[in-house]
Design a protein around this motif. Structure first.
Motif, PDB file in Angstrom:
ATOM      1  N   LYS A   1      -4.744   5.541  -8.643  1.00 25.57           N
ATOM      2  CA  LYS A   1      -5.255   4.190  -8.884  1.00 25.57           C
ATOM      3  C   LYS A   1      -6.736   4.230  -9.235  1.00 25.57           C
ATOM      4  O   LYS A   1      -7.190   3.562 -10.159  1.00 25.57           O
ATOM      5  N   ALA A   2      -7.513   5.015  -8.488  1.00 25.52           N
ATOM      6  CA  ALA A   2      -8.950   5.114  -8.734  1.00 25.52           C
ATOM      7  C   ALA A   2      -9.238   5.790 -10.073  1.00 25.52           C
ATOM      8  O   ALA A   2     -10.128   5.353 -10.817  1.00 25.52           O
ATOM      9  N   VAL A   3      -8.487   6.841 -10.401  1.00 25.14           N
ATOM     10  CA  VAL A   3      -8.678   7.503 -11.705  1.00 25.14           C
ATOM     11  C   VAL A   3      -8.406   6.513 -12.823  1.00 25.14           C
ATOM     12  O   VAL A   3      -9.171   6.414 -13.785  1.00 25.14           O
ATOM     13  N   GLY A   4      -7.318   5.762 -12.715  1.00 22.25           N
ATOM     14  CA  GLY A   4      -6.995   4.758 -13.733  1.00 22.25           C
ATOM     15  C   GLY A   4      -8.090   3.720 -13.880  1.00 22.25           C
ATOM     16  O   GLY A   4      -8.468   3.350 -15.000  1.00 22.25           O
ATOM     17  N   TYR A   5      -8.602   3.259 -12.744  1.00 19.40           N
ATOM     18  CA  TYR A   5      -9.667   2.252 -12.785  1.00 19.40           C
ATOM     19  C   TYR A   5     -10.906   2.797 -13.494  1.00 19.40           C
ATOM     20  O   TYR A   5     -11.450   2.161 -14.399  1.00 19.40           O
ATOM     21  N   TYR A   6     -11.362   3.977 -13.099  1.00 15.10           N
ATOM     22  CA  TYR A   6     -12.596   4.518 -13.678  1.00 15.10           C
ATOM     23  C   TYR A   6     -12.412   4.965 -15.123  1.00 15.10           C
ATOM     24  O   TYR A   6     -13.359   4.914 -15.910  1.00 15.10           O
TER      25      TYR A   6
ATOM     26  N   LEU B   1     -18.330  15.415 -21.846  1.00 17.44           N
ATOM     27  CA  LEU B   1     -16.969  14.921 -21.657  1.00 17.44           C
ATOM     28  C   LEU B   1     -16.342  15.515 -20.396  1.00 17.44           C
ATOM     29  O   LEU B   1     -15.753  14.800 -19.583  1.00 17.44           O
ATOM     30  N   THR B   2     -16.506  16.800 -20.213  1.00 23.80           N
ATOM     31  CA  THR B   2     -15.993  17.472 -19.025  1.00 23.80           C
ATOM     32  C   THR B   2     -16.666  16.941 -17.762  1.00 23.80           C
ATOM     33  O   THR B   2     -16.013  16.724 -16.732  1.00 23.80           O
ATOM     34  N   ALA B   3     -17.968  16.711 -17.835  1.00 24.85           N
ATOM     35  CA  ALA B   3     -18.704  16.185 -16.681  1.00 24.85           C
ATOM     36  C   ALA B   3     -18.216  14.790 -16.298  1.00 24.85           C
ATOM     37  O   ALA B   3     -18.098  14.474 -15.100  1.00 24.85           O
ATOM     38  N   ILE B   4     -17.909  13.968 -17.288  1.00 25.59           N
ATOM     39  CA  ILE B   4     -17.407  12.626 -16.991  1.00 25.59           C
ATOM     40  C   ILE B   4     -16.054  12.714 -16.280  1.00 25.59           C
ATOM     41  O   ILE B   4     -15.819  12.021 -15.283  1.00 25.59           O
ATOM     42  N   PHE B   5     -15.162  13.567 -16.773  1.00 23.85           N
ATOM     43  CA  PHE B   5     -13.862  13.719 -16.116  1.00 23.85           C
ATOM     44  C   PHE B   5     -14.023  14.268 -14.699  1.00 23.85           C
ATOM     45  O   PHE B   5     -13.324  13.835 -13.776  1.00 23.85           O
ATOM     46  N   ALA B   6     -14.935  15.195 -14.510  1.00 18.70           N
ATOM     47  CA  ALA B   6     -15.168  15.736 -13.166  1.00 18.70           C
ATOM     48  C   ALA B   6     -15.715  14.653 -12.241  1.00 18.70           C
ATOM     49  O   ALA B   6     -15.286  14.542 -11.083  1.00 18.70           O
ATOM     50  N   ALA B   7     -16.647  13.855 -12.732  1.00 17.33           N
ATOM     51  CA  ALA B   7     -17.226  12.783 -11.913  1.00 17.33           C
ATOM     52  C   ALA B   7     -16.166  11.758 -11.528  1.00 17.33           C
ATOM     53  O   ALA B   7     -16.126  11.292 -10.378  1.00 17.33           O
ATOM     54  N   ILE B   8     -15.304  11.419 -12.475  1.00 18.67           N
ATOM     55  CA  ILE B   8     -14.230  10.465 -12.178  1.00 18.67           C
ATOM     56  C   ILE B   8     -13.306  11.037 -11.112  1.00 18.67           C
ATOM     57  O   ILE B   8     -12.917  10.343 -10.165  1.00 18.67           O
ATOM     58  N   SER B   9     -12.961  12.299 -11.239  1.00 17.42           N
ATOM     59  CA  SER B   9     -12.055  12.931 -10.272  1.00 17.42           C
ATOM     60  C   SER B   9     -12.663  12.973  -8.872  1.00 17.42           C
ATOM     61  O   SER B   9     -11.993  12.660  -7.885  1.00 17.42           O
TER      62      SER B   9
ATOM     63  N   GLU C   1     -12.932  10.668  -3.338  1.00 19.31           N
ATOM     64  CA  GLU C   1     -13.690   9.989  -2.274  1.00 19.31           C
ATOM     65  C   GLU C   1     -13.035   8.660  -1.906  1.00 19.31           C
ATOM     66  O   GLU C   1     -12.882   8.346  -0.720  1.00 19.31           O
ATOM     67  N   ILE C   2     -12.663   7.892  -2.913  1.00 22.72           N
ATOM     68  CA  ILE C   2     -12.052   6.583  -2.660  1.00 22.72           C
ATOM     69  C   ILE C   2     -10.699   6.745  -1.978  1.00 22.72           C
ATOM     70  O   ILE C   2     -10.389   6.031  -1.012  1.00 22.72           O
TER      71      ILE C   2
END
Length: 113
Positions: free
Chosen positions: A15-20, A90-98, A103-104
């Motif tokens: 759910k959190a991955v989808g949201y971000y 791009l990789t950093a954004i995916f890592a940050a989202i994950s 955490e959530i």
């Protein structure tokens, strides 16, 4: 304290991955367009097939770099460097989202206890 149900953690994570992903989609789509566009420009400059250019763009952008396609022209090489930077972001954004989604998910399942 009982152990967290892994299916609940997994559900909250997705759910959190989808949201971000929806939040950063404009940035991600722009970055993907840059990869495709640079790949097409490089393929035109180097005389490659357009599909090879797109392939080169993603292989370079994702920092895989197999090496079977190598740009020879200076402008193509500069674009390849830009692809590399774009791919790292791009990789950093995916890592940050994950990481944020983990955490959530953990926080929400801890609150449910």
């Amino acid at each position: 304290m009982k152990p967290a149900n892994t299916s609940n953690i997994r559900r909250e994570f997705y759910k959190a991955v989808g949201y971000y992903l929806r939040v950063v989609w404009p940035i991600l789509s722009t970055m993907l367009i840059v990869i495709v566009t640079c790949g097409l420009i490089i393929s035109y400059l180097e005389g490659w097939d357009p599909f090879d250019g797109i392939y080169f763009g993603f292989v370079t952008g994702l920092t895989i770099g197999y090496g079977e396609l190598v740009p020879k022209l200076p402008l193509s090489r500069i674009l390849a460097i830009l692809l590399g930077f774009n791919g790292v972001l791009l990789t950093a954004i995916f890592a940050a989202i994950s990481v944020r989604a983990i955490e959530i998910a953990v926080r929400v399942t801890d609150e449910d206890k």
